[in-house]
Design an enzyme around this catalytic site. Structure first.
Site, PDB file in Angstrom:
ATOM      1  N   ASP A  18       0.814  -1.224   0.000  1.00  0.00           N
ATOM      2  CA  ASP A  18       0.000   0.000   0.000  1.00  0.00           C
ATOM      3  C   ASP A  18       0.851   1.280   0.000  1.00  0.00           C
ATOM      4  O   ASP A  18       1.727   1.458   0.847  1.00  0.00           O
ATOM      5  CB  ASP A  18      -0.924  -0.009   1.224  1.00  0.00           C
ATOM      6  CG  ASP A  18      -2.023   1.014   1.092  1.00  0.00           C
ATOM      7  OD1 ASP A  18      -3.176   0.609   0.902  1.00  0.00           O
ATOM      8  OD2 ASP A  18      -1.726   2.219   1.155  1.00  0.00           O
ATOM      9  N   HIS A  20      -0.640   4.483  -0.011  1.00  0.00           N
ATOM     10  CA  HIS A  20      -1.409   5.641   0.470  1.00  0.00           C
ATOM     11  C   HIS A  20      -0.769   6.182   1.749  1.00  0.00           C
ATOM     12  O   HIS A  20      -0.666   5.486   2.747  1.00  0.00           O
ATOM     13  CB  HIS A  20      -2.866   5.264   0.703  1.00  0.00           C
ATOM     14  CG  HIS A  20      -3.593   4.923  -0.566  1.00  0.00           C
ATOM     15  ND1 HIS A  20      -3.658   3.641  -1.059  1.00  0.00           N
ATOM     16  CD2 HIS A  20      -4.256   5.706  -1.455  1.00  0.00           C
ATOM     17  CE1 HIS A  20      -4.335   3.643  -2.201  1.00  0.00           C
ATOM     18  NE2 HIS A  20      -4.715   4.888  -2.467  1.00  0.00           N
TER      19      HIS A  20
HETATM   20  C1  B12 Z   1      -5.018   9.949  -3.143  1.00  0.00           C
HETATM   21  C2  B12 Z   1      -5.392   8.541  -3.559  1.00  0.00           C
HETATM   22  C3  B12 Z   1      -4.429   7.797  -4.241  1.00  0.00           C
HETATM   23  C4  B12 Z   1      -3.040   8.317  -4.548  1.00  0.00           C
HETATM   24  C5  B12 Z   1      -2.174   8.069  -3.293  1.00  0.00           C
HETATM   25  C6  B12 Z   1      -1.082   9.117  -3.093  1.00  0.00           C
HETATM   26  C7  B12 Z   1      -0.329   8.840  -1.819  1.00  0.00           C
HETATM   27  N1  B12 Z   1       0.970   8.642  -1.943  1.00  0.00           N
HETATM   28  O1  B12 Z   1      -0.910   8.760  -0.737  1.00  0.00           O
HETATM   29  C8  B12 Z   1      -2.641   7.424  -5.779  1.00  0.00           C
HETATM   30  C9  B12 Z   1      -3.146   8.092  -7.049  1.00  0.00           C
HETATM   31  C10 B12 Z   1      -1.165   7.115  -5.929  1.00  0.00           C
HETATM   32  C11 B12 Z   1      -3.508   6.189  -5.505  1.00  0.00           C
HETATM   33  C12 B12 Z   1      -3.208   4.921  -5.967  1.00  0.00           C
HETATM   34  C13 B12 Z   1      -4.078   3.841  -5.823  1.00  0.00           C
HETATM   35  N2  B12 Z   1      -5.327   3.857  -5.313  1.00  0.00           N
HETATM   36 CO1  B12 Z   1      -6.037   5.356  -4.313  1.00  0.00          CO
HETATM   37  N3  B12 Z   1      -7.020   6.780  -3.583  1.00  0.00           N
HETATM   38  C14 B12 Z   1      -6.676   7.999  -3.259  1.00  0.00           C
HETATM   39  C15 B12 Z   1      -7.888   8.739  -2.665  1.00  0.00           C
HETATM   40  C16 B12 Z   1      -8.445   9.674  -3.771  1.00  0.00           C
HETATM   41  C17 B12 Z   1      -7.638   9.566  -1.405  1.00  0.00           C
HETATM   42  C18 B12 Z   1      -6.875   8.811  -0.305  1.00  0.00           C
HETATM   43  C19 B12 Z   1      -6.505   9.818   0.780  1.00  0.00           C
HETATM   44  O2  B12 Z   1      -5.389  10.325   0.817  1.00  0.00           O
HETATM   45  N4  B12 Z   1      -7.497  10.159   1.645  1.00  0.00           N
HETATM   46  C20 B12 Z   1      -7.319  11.156   2.692  1.00  0.00           C
HETATM   47  C21 B12 Z   1      -6.944  10.475   4.013  1.00  0.00           C
HETATM   48  C22 B12 Z   1      -6.839  11.527   5.127  1.00  0.00           C
HETATM   49  O3  B12 Z   1      -8.002   9.573   4.330  1.00  0.00           O
HETATM   50  P1  B12 Z   1      -7.738   8.041   4.610  1.00  0.00           P
HETATM   51  O4  B12 Z   1      -6.595   7.528   3.840  1.00  0.00           O
HETATM   52  O5  B12 Z   1      -9.057   7.347   4.449  1.00  0.00           O
HETATM   53  O6  B12 Z   1      -7.315   8.025   6.147  1.00  0.00           O
HETATM   54  C23 B12 Z   1      -8.179   8.506   7.174  1.00  0.00           C
HETATM   55  C24 B12 Z   1      -9.054   7.400   7.772  1.00  0.00           C
HETATM   56  O7  B12 Z   1      -9.337   6.353   6.883  1.00  0.00           O
HETATM   57  C25 B12 Z   1      -8.295   6.938   8.959  1.00  0.00           C
HETATM   58  N5  B12 Z   1      -7.353   5.820   8.861  1.00  0.00           N
HETATM   59  C26 B12 Z   1      -6.610   5.389   7.830  1.00  0.00           C
HETATM   60  N6  B12 Z   1      -5.871   4.339   8.203  1.00  0.00           N
HETATM   61  C27 B12 Z   1      -6.137   4.098   9.500  1.00  0.00           C
HETATM   62  C28 B12 Z   1      -5.652   3.139  10.384  1.00  0.00           C
HETATM   63  C29 B12 Z   1      -6.126   3.123  11.705  1.00  0.00           C
HETATM   64  C30 B12 Z   1      -5.639   2.078  12.653  1.00  0.00           C
HETATM   65  C31 B12 Z   1      -7.097   4.088  12.115  1.00  0.00           C
HETATM   66  C32 B12 Z   1      -7.594   4.101  13.507  1.00  0.00           C
HETATM   67  C33 B12 Z   1      -7.580   5.026  11.231  1.00  0.00           C
HETATM   68  C34 B12 Z   1      -7.092   5.029   9.936  1.00  0.00           C
HETATM   69  O8  B12 Z   1      -7.547   8.056   9.397  1.00  0.00           O
HETATM   70  C35 B12 Z   1      -7.284   8.958   8.317  1.00  0.00           C
HETATM   71  C36 B12 Z   1      -7.542  10.366   8.843  1.00  0.00           C
HETATM   72  O9  B12 Z   1      -8.899  10.635   8.980  1.00  0.00           O
HETATM   73  C37 B12 Z   1      -8.861   7.551  -2.336  1.00  0.00           C
HETATM   74  C38 B12 Z   1     -10.355   7.852  -2.483  1.00  0.00           C
HETATM   75  C39 B12 Z   1     -10.879   8.639  -1.300  1.00  0.00           C
HETATM   76  N7  B12 Z   1     -11.593   9.661  -1.586  1.00  0.00           N
HETATM   77  O10 B12 Z   1     -10.598   8.263  -0.156  1.00  0.00           O
HETATM   78  C40 B12 Z   1      -8.411   6.482  -3.356  1.00  0.00           C
HETATM   79  C41 B12 Z   1      -8.569   5.010  -3.032  1.00  0.00           C
HETATM   80  C42 B12 Z   1      -8.146   4.757  -1.585  1.00  0.00           C
HETATM   81  N8  B12 Z   1      -7.608   4.374  -3.926  1.00  0.00           N
HETATM   82  C43 B12 Z   1      -8.037   3.244  -4.381  1.00  0.00           C
HETATM   83  C44 B12 Z   1      -7.299   2.398  -5.255  1.00  0.00           C
HETATM   84  C45 B12 Z   1      -8.009   1.149  -5.763  1.00  0.00           C
HETATM   85  C46 B12 Z   1      -5.989   2.698  -5.632  1.00  0.00           C
HETATM   86  C47 B12 Z   1      -5.098   1.870  -6.575  1.00  0.00           C
HETATM   87  C48 B12 Z   1      -5.111   0.355  -6.352  1.00  0.00           C
HETATM   88  C49 B12 Z   1      -5.504   2.264  -8.010  1.00  0.00           C
HETATM   89  C50 B12 Z   1      -4.793   1.479  -9.103  1.00  0.00           C
HETATM   90  N9  B12 Z   1      -5.558   0.636  -9.781  1.00  0.00           N
HETATM   91  O11 B12 Z   1      -3.607   1.637  -9.291  1.00  0.00           O
HETATM   92  C51 B12 Z   1      -3.697   2.477  -6.292  1.00  0.00           C
HETATM   93  C52 B12 Z   1      -2.986   1.763  -5.130  1.00  0.00           C
HETATM   94  C53 B12 Z   1      -1.566   1.449  -5.385  1.00  0.00           C
HETATM   95  C54 B12 Z   1      -0.919   0.792  -4.167  1.00  0.00           C
HETATM   96  N10 B12 Z   1       0.088  -0.019  -4.423  1.00  0.00           N
HETATM   97  O12 B12 Z   1      -1.295   0.999  -3.024  1.00  0.00           O
HETATM   98  C55 B12 Z   1      -9.440   2.912  -3.901  1.00  0.00           C
HETATM   99  C56 B12 Z   1      -9.470   1.798  -2.859  1.00  0.00           C
HETATM  100  C57 B12 Z   1     -10.691   0.921  -3.026  1.00  0.00           C
HETATM  101  C58 B12 Z   1     -11.067   0.277  -1.716  1.00  0.00           C
HETATM  102  N11 B12 Z   1     -10.241  -0.544  -1.147  1.00  0.00           N
HETATM  103  O13 B12 Z   1     -12.097   0.567  -1.181  1.00  0.00           O
HETATM  104  C59 B12 Z   1      -9.938   4.310  -3.396  1.00  0.00           C
HETATM  105  C60 B12 Z   1     -10.939   4.261  -2.231  1.00  0.00           C
HETATM  106  C61 B12 Z   1     -10.605   5.007  -4.630  1.00  0.00           C
HETATM  107  C62 B12 Z   1     -11.917   4.348  -5.025  1.00  0.00           C
HETATM  108  N12 B12 Z   1     -13.042   4.933  -4.664  1.00  0.00           N
HETATM  109  O14 B12 Z   1     -11.943   3.299  -5.617  1.00  0.00           O
HETATM  110  N13 B12 Z   1      -4.580   6.512  -4.741  1.00  0.00           N
END
Ligand code: B12
Length: 153
Positions: A18, A20
Site C-alpha cells: 500500500d 497511500h
Molecule cells: C489519493 C489517492 C491515491 C493516490 C495516493 C497518493 C499517496 N501517496 O498517498 C494514488 C493516485 C497514488 C492512488 C493509488 C491507488 N489507489 Co487510491 N485513492 C486515493 C484517494 C483519492 C484519497 C486517499 C486519501 O489520501 N485520503 C485522505 C486520508 C486523510 O483519508 P484516509 O486515507 O481514508 O485516512 C483517514 C481514515 O481512513 C483513517 N485511517 C486510515 N488508516 C487508518 C488506520 C487506523 C488504525 C485508524 C484508527 C484510522 C485510519 O484516518 C485517516 C484520517 O482521517 C482515495 C479515495 C478517497 N476519496 O478516499 C483512493 C482510493 C483509496 N484508492 C483506491 C485504489 C483502488 C488505488 C489503486 C489500487 C488504483 C490502481 N488501480 O492503481 C492504487 C494503489 C496502489 C498501491 N500499491 O497501493 C481505492 C481503494 C478501493 C477500496 N479498497 O475501497 C480508493 C478508495 C478510490 C476508489 N473509490 O476506488 N490513490
C-alpha cells in the site's frame, strides 16, 4: 493542552504494497499531538516489520493502515505473528479502505478483521479524534485487573 495518550507507544504504517500516505501522516501527527510516542513506519511496510518493531519498541498499540483493497491478504496472520513474537499484550488496530471495493458493506468487513484477531477495525471516514478516544478507552480497560487476569489465562 489535552494529552490523553501521554507515554503511550504507537507503531503505525501502511501495510504490504500500500502506497497511500496521507491517512497515516495525519493520524501520526494527531497521535503525537495527543501525547503519544509515534513510531512511523511509512508506506509499503511488510507485516514482519510491524511485528518486529512492536516488540523491539515495547509498543502499546500497532495501528495498521490499508487503503488499496489488499488489506485482508497482508493482515491475515498478523495477530498470530505478533503473539508468537511476544507481543500478546499489544493492541492491534486496522483502518482505511479495508475491503476490495469501496461499495462493500462495512459491517461484514469489520467482522472479518475482528475474526482475524484485530482489537478494532475502523472504516474510511474515521477521524483521528475518534481513534484517539477509542485508544484511550481501550488502554484504560487494559490496565484493569480483569484484563490482566484474562490475558494470563
Ligand atoms: C489519493 C489517492 C491515491 C493516490 C495516493 C497518493 C499517496 N501517496 O498517498 C494514488 C493516485 C497514488 C492512488 C493509488 C491507488 N489507489 Co487510491 N485513492 C486515493 C484517494 C483519492 C484519497 C486517499 C486519501 O489520501 N485520503 C485522505 C486520508 C486523510 O483519508 P484516509 O486515507 O481514508 O485516512 C483517514 C481514515 O481512513 C483513517 N485511517 C486510515 N488508516 C487508518 C488506520 C487506523 C488504525 C485508524 C484508527 C484510522 C485510519 O484516518 C485517516 C484520517 O482521517 C482515495 C479515495 C478517497 N476519496 O478516499 C483512493 C482510493 C483509496 N484508492 C483506491 C485504489 C483502488 C488505488 C489503486 C489500487 C488504483 C490502481 N488501480 O492503481 C492504487 C494503489 C496502489 C498501491 N500499491 O497501493 C481505492 C481503494 C478501493 C477500496 N479498497 O475501497 C480508493 C478508495 C478510490 C476508489 N473509490 O476506488 N490513490
Amino acid at each position: 493542552m489535552d494529552v490523553p495518550l501521554r507515554n503511550v507507544r504507537v507503531v503505525i504504517g501502511s501495510i504490504g504494497d500500500d502506497i497511500h500516505v496521507v491517512g497515516i501522516t495525519i493520524l501520526g501527527h494527531a497521535l503525537r499531538n495527543a501525547g503519544a510516542e509515534v513510531i512511523q513506519l511509512g508506506i509499503q511496510t511488510p507485516p514482519a516489520e510491524f511485528v518486529a518493531t512492536a516488540v523491539a519498541e515495547d509498543a502499546d498499540v500497532v495501528m495498521v493502515s490499508s487503503s488499496n483493497g489488499h488489506a485482508a491478504i497482508w493482515c491475515d496472520t498478523l495477530r498470530a505473528d505478533l503473539d508468537a513474537a511476544g507481543g500478546e499484550g499489544v493492541l492491534l488496530y486496522v483502518g482505511g479502505n479495508l475491503a476490495v471495493s469501496a461499495f462493500t458493506p462495512w459491517e461484514g468487513t469489520e467482522a472479518r478483521f475482528l475474526d482475524m484477531g484485530f482489537d478494532r477495525a475502523f472504516g474510511p471516514a474515521t477521524q483521528p479524534a475518534e481513534a484517539i478516544r477509542v485508544l484511550a478507552e481501550d488502554l484504560r480497560a487494559r490496565d484493569t485487573d480483569e484484563f490482566r487476569e484474562a490475558s494470563r489465562a
